[in-house]
Design a protein around this motif. Structure first.
Motif, PDB file in Angstrom:
ATOM      1  N   TRP A  34       1.437  -0.915   0.028  1.00  0.00           N
ATOM      2  CA  TRP A  34      -0.469  -0.326  -0.183  1.00  0.00           C
ATOM      3  C   TRP A  34       0.898   1.488  -0.058  1.00  0.00           C
ATOM      4  CZ3 TRP A  34      -0.993   3.953   3.858  1.00  0.00           C
ATOM      5  CH2 TRP A  34      -2.523   4.803   2.979  1.00  0.00           C
ATOM      6  N   LEU A  35       2.260   0.948   1.232  1.00  0.00           N
ATOM      7  CA  LEU A  35       2.674   2.543   1.033  1.00  0.00           C
ATOM      8  C   LEU A  35       3.253   3.032  -0.743  1.00  0.00           C
ATOM      9  CD1 LEU A  35       4.340   1.947   4.561  1.00  0.00           C
ATOM     10  CD2 LEU A  35       2.578   3.689   3.508  1.00  0.00           C
ATOM     11  N   TYR A  36       3.712   1.089  -1.548  1.00  0.00           N
ATOM     12  CA  TYR A  36       4.472   1.887  -2.709  1.00  0.00           C
ATOM     13  C   TYR A  36       3.910   2.535  -3.936  1.00  0.00           C
ATOM     14  CZ  TYR A  36       8.991   0.875  -0.359  1.00  0.00           C
ATOM     15  OH  TYR A  36      10.163   1.471   0.839  1.00  0.00           O
ATOM     16  N   GLY A  37       2.280   1.220  -3.248  1.00  0.00           N
ATOM     17  CA  GLY A  37       1.611   1.196  -4.257  1.00  0.00           C
ATOM     18  C   GLY A  37       0.730   2.662  -4.437  1.00  0.00           C
ATOM     19  N   SER A  38       0.352   2.781  -3.279  1.00  0.00           N
ATOM     20  CA  SER A  38      -0.652   4.431  -3.440  1.00  0.00           C
ATOM     21  C   SER A  38      -0.234   5.043  -4.107  1.00  0.00           C
ATOM     22  CB  SER A  38      -0.821   4.595  -2.050  1.00  0.00           C
ATOM     23  OG  SER A  38      -1.816   3.253  -1.953  1.00  0.00           O
ATOM     24  N   PRO A  39       1.281   6.278  -3.822  1.00  0.00           N
ATOM     25  CA  PRO A  39       2.052   6.639  -4.540  1.00  0.00           C
ATOM     26  C   PRO A  39       2.213   6.427  -6.149  1.00  0.00           C
ATOM     27  CG  PRO A  39       3.345   6.495  -2.948  1.00  0.00           C
ATOM     28  CD  PRO A  39       2.220   5.347  -3.143  1.00  0.00           C
ATOM     29  N   ALA A  40       2.526   5.573  -6.875  1.00  0.00           N
ATOM     30  CA  ALA A  40       2.140   4.811  -7.494  1.00  0.00           C
ATOM     31  C   ALA A  40       1.220   5.002  -8.609  1.00  0.00           C
ATOM     32  CB  ALA A  40       3.069   3.388  -7.915  1.00  0.00           C
TER      33      ALA A  40
END
Length: 85
Positions: A34-40
């Motif tokens: 979630w922490l890496y996928g959300s900004p992407a």
């Protein structure tokens, strides 16, 4: 087209990822995703909205739909993570 593929990949991985964690506890891989996928996903939404501004008619609607799906990804991912963990 690349934004659509990347957005679909994020949703696909979200559907397949399972809670795991070695020494930290259950579900940390979900939080990391979630922490890496959300900004992407938010970056993909910005790109799709930018692209939609330069298209006409049907492709514009498709680009806006893809942008909306990318824009709501962080919320959908948070709900799915709460359900899985």
């Amino acid at each position: 087209m690349a934004v659509a593929v990347a957005t679909a990949a994020l949703y696909g991985v979200l559907a397949l990822i399972k809670p795991a964690g070695e020494g930290w506890g259950r579900g940390w891989n979900l939080i990391g995703f979630w922490l890496y996928g959300s900004p992407a996903a938010l970056l993909l939404a910005v790109l799709a909205f930018w692209r939609a501004a330069r298209l006409v008619a049907t492709p514009r609607r498709l680009a806006r739909l893809i942008a909306a799906l990318a824009l709501i990804f962080p919320v959908v991912a948070a709900v799915v993570i709460r359900l899985k963990a």
